[in-house]
Design a protein around this motif. Structure first.
Motif, PDB file in Angstrom:
ATOM      1  N   THR A   1       0.840  -1.204   0.000  1.00 28.19           N
ATOM      2  CA  THR A   1       0.000   0.000   0.000  1.00 28.19           C
ATOM      3  C   THR A   1       0.866   1.243   0.000  1.00 28.19           C
ATOM      4  OG1 THR A   1      -1.751  -1.162   1.192  1.00 28.19           O
ATOM      5  CG2 THR A   1      -1.775   1.248   1.285  1.00 28.19           C
ATOM      6  N   LEU A   2       1.929   1.199   0.786  1.00 33.30           N
ATOM      7  CA  LEU A   2       2.855   2.320   0.881  1.00 33.30           C
ATOM      8  C   LEU A   2       3.513   2.596  -0.469  1.00 33.30           C
ATOM      9  CD1 LEU A   2       4.133   4.289   2.899  1.00 33.30           C
ATOM     10  CD2 LEU A   2       5.814   2.525   3.442  1.00 33.30           C
ATOM     11  N   SER A   3       4.046   1.554  -1.104  1.00 37.20           N
ATOM     12  CA  SER A   3       4.685   1.715  -2.416  1.00 37.20           C
ATOM     13  C   SER A   3       3.711   2.235  -3.445  1.00 37.20           C
ATOM     14  CB  SER A   3       5.273   0.383  -2.877  1.00 37.20           C
ATOM     15  OG  SER A   3       6.273  -0.064  -1.991  1.00 37.20           O
ATOM     16  N   SER A   4       2.509   1.684  -3.445  1.00 37.39           N
ATOM     17  CA  SER A   4       1.507   2.094  -4.421  1.00 37.39           C
ATOM     18  C   SER A   4       1.155   3.573  -4.276  1.00 37.39           C
ATOM     19  CB  SER A   4       0.244   1.230  -4.255  1.00 37.39           C
ATOM     20  OG  SER A   4      -0.768   1.642  -5.130  1.00 37.39           O
ATOM     21  N   ALA A   5       1.038   4.039  -3.025  1.00 35.98           N
ATOM     22  CA  ALA A   5       0.694   5.448  -2.787  1.00 35.98           C
ATOM     23  C   ALA A   5       1.790   6.365  -3.316  1.00 35.98           C
ATOM     24  CB  ALA A   5       0.461   5.681  -1.306  1.00 35.98           C
ATOM     25  N   ILE A   6       3.046   5.995  -3.089  1.00 32.94           N
ATOM     26  CA  ILE A   6       4.161   6.828  -3.557  1.00 32.94           C
ATOM     27  C   ILE A   6       4.230   6.828  -5.082  1.00 32.94           C
ATOM     28  CG2 ILE A   6       6.681   7.051  -3.573  1.00 32.94           C
ATOM     29  CD1 ILE A   6       6.602   5.862  -0.712  1.00 32.94           C
ATOM     30  N   LEU A   7       4.078   5.661  -5.693  1.00 34.30           N
ATOM     31  CA  LEU A   7       4.158   5.573  -7.150  1.00 34.30           C
ATOM     32  C   LEU A   7       3.019   6.342  -7.818  1.00 34.30           C
ATOM     33  CD1 LEU A   7       5.148   1.805  -7.515  1.00 34.30           C
ATOM     34  CD2 LEU A   7       6.584   3.789  -8.029  1.00 34.30           C
ATOM     35  N   GLN A   8       1.854   6.296  -7.204  1.00 36.52           N
ATOM     36  CA  GLN A   8       0.716   7.030  -7.775  1.00 36.52           C
ATOM     37  C   GLN A   8       0.987   8.537  -7.761  1.00 36.52           C
ATOM     38  OE1 GLN A   8      -3.032   6.127  -5.899  1.00 36.52           O
ATOM     39  NE2 GLN A   8      -4.141   7.754  -6.964  1.00 36.52           N
ATOM     40  N   GLY A   9       1.498   9.037  -6.637  1.00 35.37           N
ATOM     41  CA  GLY A   9       1.791  10.463  -6.554  1.00 35.37           C
ATOM     42  C   GLY A   9       2.952  10.863  -7.443  1.00 35.37           C
ATOM     43  N   ALA A  10       3.988  10.051  -7.511  1.00 31.78           N
ATOM     44  CA  ALA A  10       5.142  10.372  -8.354  1.00 31.78           C
ATOM     45  C   ALA A  10       4.767  10.339  -9.822  1.00 31.78           C
ATOM     46  CB  ALA A  10       6.275   9.396  -8.068  1.00 31.78           C
ATOM     47  N   ALA A  11       3.893   9.402 -10.205  1.00 37.71           N
ATOM     48  CA  ALA A  11       3.464   9.333 -11.601  1.00 37.71           C
ATOM     49  C   ALA A  11       2.710  10.595 -12.002  1.00 37.71           C
ATOM     50  CB  ALA A  11       2.595   8.096 -11.815  1.00 37.71           C
ATOM     51  N   ARG A  12       1.895  11.109 -11.099  1.00 33.14           N
ATOM     52  CA  ARG A  12       1.180  12.361 -11.388  1.00 33.14           C
ATOM     53  C   ARG A  12       2.166  13.519 -11.529  1.00 33.14           C
ATOM     54  NH1 ARG A  12      -3.869  12.376  -7.033  1.00 33.14           N
ATOM     55  NH2 ARG A  12      -5.006  10.565  -7.887  1.00 33.14           N
ATOM     56  N   ARG A  13       3.146  13.554 -10.633  1.00 30.10           N
ATOM     57  CA  ARG A  13       4.126  14.646 -10.663  1.00 30.10           C
ATOM     58  C   ARG A  13       4.974  14.602 -11.929  1.00 30.10           C
ATOM     59  NH1 ARG A  13       9.300  14.328  -8.866  1.00 30.10           N
ATOM     60  NH2 ARG A  13       8.842  12.451  -7.622  1.00 30.10           N
ATOM     61  N   LEU A  14       5.382  13.416 -12.342  1.00 26.82           N
ATOM     62  CA  LEU A  14       6.274  13.275 -13.491  1.00 26.82           C
ATOM     63  C   LEU A  14       5.536  13.173 -14.823  1.00 26.82           C
ATOM     64  CD1 LEU A  14       8.774  10.715 -11.901  1.00 26.82           C
ATOM     65  CD2 LEU A  14       9.150  13.177 -12.267  1.00 26.82           C
ATOM     66  N   GLY A  15       4.239  12.901 -14.758  1.00 23.31           N
ATOM     67  CA  GLY A  15       3.457  12.793 -15.990  1.00 23.31           C
ATOM     68  C   GLY A  15       3.751  11.531 -16.787  1.00 23.31           C
ATOM     69  N   ARG A  16       4.144  10.466 -16.123  1.00 22.90           N
ATOM     70  CA  ARG A  16       4.384   9.189 -16.806  1.00 22.90           C
ATOM     71  C   ARG A  16       4.158   8.055 -15.819  1.00 22.90           C
ATOM     72  NH1 ARG A  16       9.565   7.481 -15.272  1.00 22.90           N
ATOM     73  NH2 ARG A  16      10.921   9.152 -14.434  1.00 22.90           N
ATOM     74  N   PRO A  17       3.780   6.880 -16.306  1.00 20.88           N
ATOM     75  CA  PRO A  17       3.523   5.762 -15.387  1.00 20.88           C
ATOM     76  C   PRO A  17       4.820   5.231 -14.784  1.00 20.88           C
ATOM     77  CG  PRO A  17       3.329   5.044 -17.667  1.00 20.88           C
ATOM     78  CD  PRO A  17       3.479   6.539 -17.708  1.00 20.88           C
ATOM     79  N   LEU A  18       4.746   4.737 -13.564  1.00 21.57           N
ATOM     80  CA  LEU A  18       5.879   4.140 -12.862  1.00 21.57           C
ATOM     81  C   LEU A  18       5.457   2.761 -12.358  1.00 21.57           C
ATOM     82  CD1 LEU A  18       6.968   7.236 -10.730  1.00 21.57           C
ATOM     83  CD2 LEU A  18       8.099   6.390 -12.782  1.00 21.57           C
ATOM     84  N   GLN A  19       6.338   1.790 -12.489  1.00 22.73           N
ATOM     85  CA  GLN A  19       6.024   0.425 -12.084  1.00 22.73           C
ATOM     86  C   GLN A  19       6.642   0.042 -10.750  1.00 22.73           C
ATOM     87  OE1 GLN A  19       3.871  -1.496 -13.831  1.00 22.73           O
ATOM     88  NE2 GLN A  19       3.630   0.302 -15.169  1.00 22.73           N
TER      89      GLN A  19
END
Length: 842
Positions: free
Chosen positions: A101-119
């Protein structure tokens, strides 16, 4: 103050007897403990809150009210943060009930900030996020460590060794498994029925799993376990559909983790990290090392004794090879009746003489157990300090693998922000001083040892990394040095061979390993969290000053300097001196050095050949010849040349120049008569190019190892494969059969020659290029003696016995020479390089 520093070094939870820890990203931890009083095994099922470090909370802003300060207390489905104090890029500890859950929350926010998907979290820069494997998260948060109050011998250890029909698990099979039980007894499991039958092999693997479960060891180990046995076993089990229930919990099967040395698994570079931890986020900078993997299971530690051998040889440099047979003989672990069979012949011999193979396999597991006890104590002791799984510390480098976790734990315990890895400001590391004062043969040689010079200078002048504002690194070095002296004293006081002595000796060795890595940690810019090349260069500067003082004072007392580096100084003394004179001079000079720098009398030798820096031969007054450096010890060197070199060196250091000539003549004649077996002229080579890569460039440059593969119908091979090649007549490339595992190293030639000589001769083509190897003998091996002889004597000693000169001088009056250099040569000591090597994988 001492209590805080002890917590930094040992942790703070006194729970005894932890033998294995397994944690999952969802916040579940299982701890197995062996009770020191009763030897009983207990299991604890615990929960913990997974955590990681972030540079900012920006990528978690989208959580809104679900993101709360840690002080508010945990609540279901909430993520909490704690801001750490002081400067440092990584300043927020983020926790949640579930790490995914922790990883998913960070990746979701970082993807929005960077404008690209992160795995994966590894897709983010290390200066933004830092995450450790779940076990390390648990150990750091709890302050627990392995093996408190347990001696090394309290662990239940099992060794197993596979015997296979060939090297390729896609086509070859396992036909026998030798096991050594925790109580020391051995057992052999064999295929029942047709060896080529899937059901028979599957039954064998099932019996192996059942035996491991019944004996329930804390540790499973073997020599080259991760390089051969486990990868082969895993592939065969997968092919046969056999569940490998080797662990103590969870679903059957082996899991993977990244490692510097292990299986390539078909060359894949994307193998998943252990328990979901992101490769590249294991507590260090991303490196290509993670292209290789190792296996791991819950509840047991998988230990490869090859790691302990590599770690020992990286510092001692005294092993004839790294294979089990060579190392066991070197340390006296092999019995006089030890059964020996070449790897390629094991399956054939089993069909005609199975009892012989059974003895051979049982000897293997006995020697692996002996190696584990002899060399494995340091890793065991490290696990008492560092918050990592025991099996990870066994193959870790001391800087990134041990010091980094200790520093991270100390900073989090103090509530202090951590720095991220930095690339440095472009300043180069100056390197350690290495001086060569003379070449040739010296008599009456003494070595004065400088004990842990660089850590001593760090302590003396309080030189630590600039970004280590808590002073943890220096505090750890101080505590380790003091406690190492206590461990050494306790070891001396204990009975020889006792568990207490072994435990304290192991603790002392582990502490020395970590202390000596502190300087390398400073200079490893980009690889270690608190690297500081300026501090490392300051230590180096003081080291050069101390070495200069040491050499000047020794020379002023009438000795002849030979070689000096950060390990110590070799020098020659006048013939009339006694050992008491040698010790007196060392003591006088030691008294002039800074208080924390200790100079000790380390040994005396009848003679020394000084060839090049860090390349020399020593002849003790009593004992075998000692060789140091790649000029005299190389795994790629042809055995016939190394055999000649040893015989010639013994004569040379005794002043017997005619004996050197005789060693040369006998070797040349043996080559020309082809009485030397082909394996003695073959080189052991590691392939560094894939088959497609070599074939694409073959028209421009042909290379012997790859031509040998092609000439033998091998059009496909793997990078890293080791082969034995030789130059055959007519310029052809010859390929010798390779032993069944990398570690057996042709069973090291000489040990087998007596027993297997006739067996080899019947299969030996003896088609090597005689004149090529005769030239090799003179131009490569004999050339290493050139500095010990005058040009005229060298020419006479190594004159072709088939074409003697009419004016060959008499050698009866020839003597070895020593040339004192007018301007001592200064070199960088690569052994002090701050970057860890594969010998101490990280």
């Amino acid at each position: 103050m001492n209590r805080k520093e002890d917590e930094w070094l040992w942790g703070w939870d006194p729970t005894p007897g932890i033998v294995s820890v397994w944690a999952e990203p969802e916040g579940r931890a299982i701890v197995w403990r062996r009770l020191p009083e009763t030897d009983a095994l207990v299991r604890e099922d615990l929960s913990f809150r997974p955590w990681l470090l972030l540079a900012s909370l920006e990528d978690l802003g989208h959580l809104g009210a679900r993101l709360r300060p840690e002080g508010d207390g945990p609540a279901p489905h909430r993520v909490t943060y704690q801001e750490l104090e002081g400067p440092g890029a990584l300043r927020y500890v983020i926790r949640a009930d579930d790490g995914r859950t922790l990883s998913s929350a960070i990746l979701q926010g970082a993807a929005r900030r960077l404008g690209r998907p992160l795995q994966h979290l590894r897709d983010l820069p290390p200066e933004v996020v830092f995450v450790m494997p779940p076990e390390e998260q648990y150990l750091i948060a709890s302050g627990r460590t392995y093996f408190r109050d347990l001696p090394f011998d309290a662990l239940h250890r099992l060794q197993f060794d596979l015997e296979t029909t060939g090297l390729d698990p896609e086509h070859d099979r396992i036909f026998l498994v030798a096991l050594r039980a925790p109580d020391g007894s051995t057992e052999v499991l064999e295929v029942h029925g047709d060896e080529d039958d899937d059901e028979a092999e599957a039954d064998l693997l099932g019996r192996l799993v059942a035996r491991i479960q019944a004996w329930d060891p804390d540790v499973i180990e073997n020599h080259n376990l991760h390089g051969f046995d486990l990868p082969f076993l895993a592939r065969r089990a997968q092919h046969l559909g056999v569940p490998l229930a080797l662990g103590r919990a969870g679903a059957p099967g082996l899991r993977q983790r990244p490692s510097a040395r292990g299986a390539s698994l078909g060359g894949r570079s994307d193998a998943p990290a252990t328990n979901g931890a992101a490769p590249g986020q294991n507590g260090g900078a991303r490196t290509d090392r993670q292209r290789r993997t190792r296996y791991t299971v819950p509840g047991r530690e998988l230990i490869d004794t090859m790691d302990a051998v590599l770690r020992h040889d990286f510092s001692a440099r005294d092993l004839p090879g790294h294979g089990l047979k060579a190392v066991a003989r070197h340390f006296g672990l092999a019995g006089p009746d030890r059964e020996l069979i070449t790897g390629a012949r094991i399956h054939h011999v089993f069909r005609t003489d199975p009892e012989r193979v059974r003895r051979y396999a049982c000897d293997d597991v006995k020697e692996a157990a002996g190696l584990a006890r002899l060399l494995g104590g340091a890793a065991f002791a490290l696990a008492r300090m560092a918050p990592r799984r025991y099996e990870r510390l066994a193959d870790a480098g001391a800087a990134t693998g041990v010091l980094d976790p200790l520093l991270v734990r100390a900073y989090l315990r103090a509530g202090a922000a951590l720095p991220a890895h930095e690339p440095g400001d472009g300043t180069s590391h100056s390197g350690a001083a290495l001086h060569l004062f003379a070449t040739g043969v010296a008599k009456h040689v003494v070595k004065a040892d400088v004990a842990s010079l660089y850590p001593s200078l760090m302590r003396e002048y309080r030189i630590g990394p600039r970004r280590d504002r808590l002073g943890v690194l220096l505090a750890l070095v101080d505590r380790l040095v003091d406690q190492r002296l206590d461990a050494k004293a306790r070891a001396r006081a204990a009975l020889p061979g006792s568990p207490e002595r072994h435990t304290h000796e192991a603790l002392s060795a582990a502490m020395k390993l970590v202390v000596n890595s502190a300087y390398g940690y400073l200079g490893a810019v980009g690889l270690t969290r608190f690297a500081d090349v300026h501090a490392a260069n300051e230590v180096t500067r003081h080291g050069r000053e101390v070495l200069g003082l040491l050499c000047r004072e020794l020379a002023a007392r009438g000795v002849t300097l030979l070689e000096a580096d950060t390990d110590g100084v070799y020098f020659s003394v006048p013939p009339a001196w006694e050992e008491a004179d040698e010790r007196r001079v060392v003591s006088e000079v030691a008294a002039l050095l800074p208080p924390r720098v200790h100079l000790e009398f380390d040994g005396r030798y009848a003679a020394m050949l000084s060839h090049e820096p860090k390349n020399y031969a020593l002849q003790p007054y009593d004992g075998p010849l000692l060789l140091r450096g790649v000029a005299f010890r190389s795994r790629r060197a042809e055995p016939f040349g190394e055999d000649f070199l040893r015989r010639a060196l013994r004569c040379l250091l005794a002043g017997d120049i005619p004996g050197v000539r005789e060693a040369y003549i006998s070797t040349v004649l043996a080559l020309r008569r082809r009485t030397i077996p082909t394996h003695e002229v073959a080189s052991r080579v590691r392939l560094t190019k894939a088959s497609s890569q070599y074939i694409a460039t073959r028209t421009r440059r042909r290379e012997l190892p790859y031509e040998a593969m092609l000439a033998n119908g091998r059009t496909h091979w793997s990078i890293g494969e080791r082969i034995r090649v030789y130059r055959a007549t007519g310029g052809r490339a010859g390929l010798l059969p390779t032993p069944a595992t990398e570690e057996s190293e042709q069973e090291d030639g000489d040990a087998l020659e007596g027993r297997q000589g006739s067996e080899r001769t019947s299969r030996d083509p003896r088609d090597y290029d005689v004149e090529y190897y005769t030239r090799q003998l003179r131009e490569t091996f004999a050339a290493r003696l050139a500095r010990a002889l005058t040009p005229a004597d060298f020419a006479a000693v190594f004159d072709d016995p088939g074409q003697p000169s009419l004016f060959t001088p008499c050698l009866s009056g020839a003597r070895p020479i020593l040339t004192v250099l007018q301007e001592p040569q200064e070199h960088r000591d690569e052994a002090e390089s701050p970057v860890e090597t594969t010998a101490t994988p990280g």
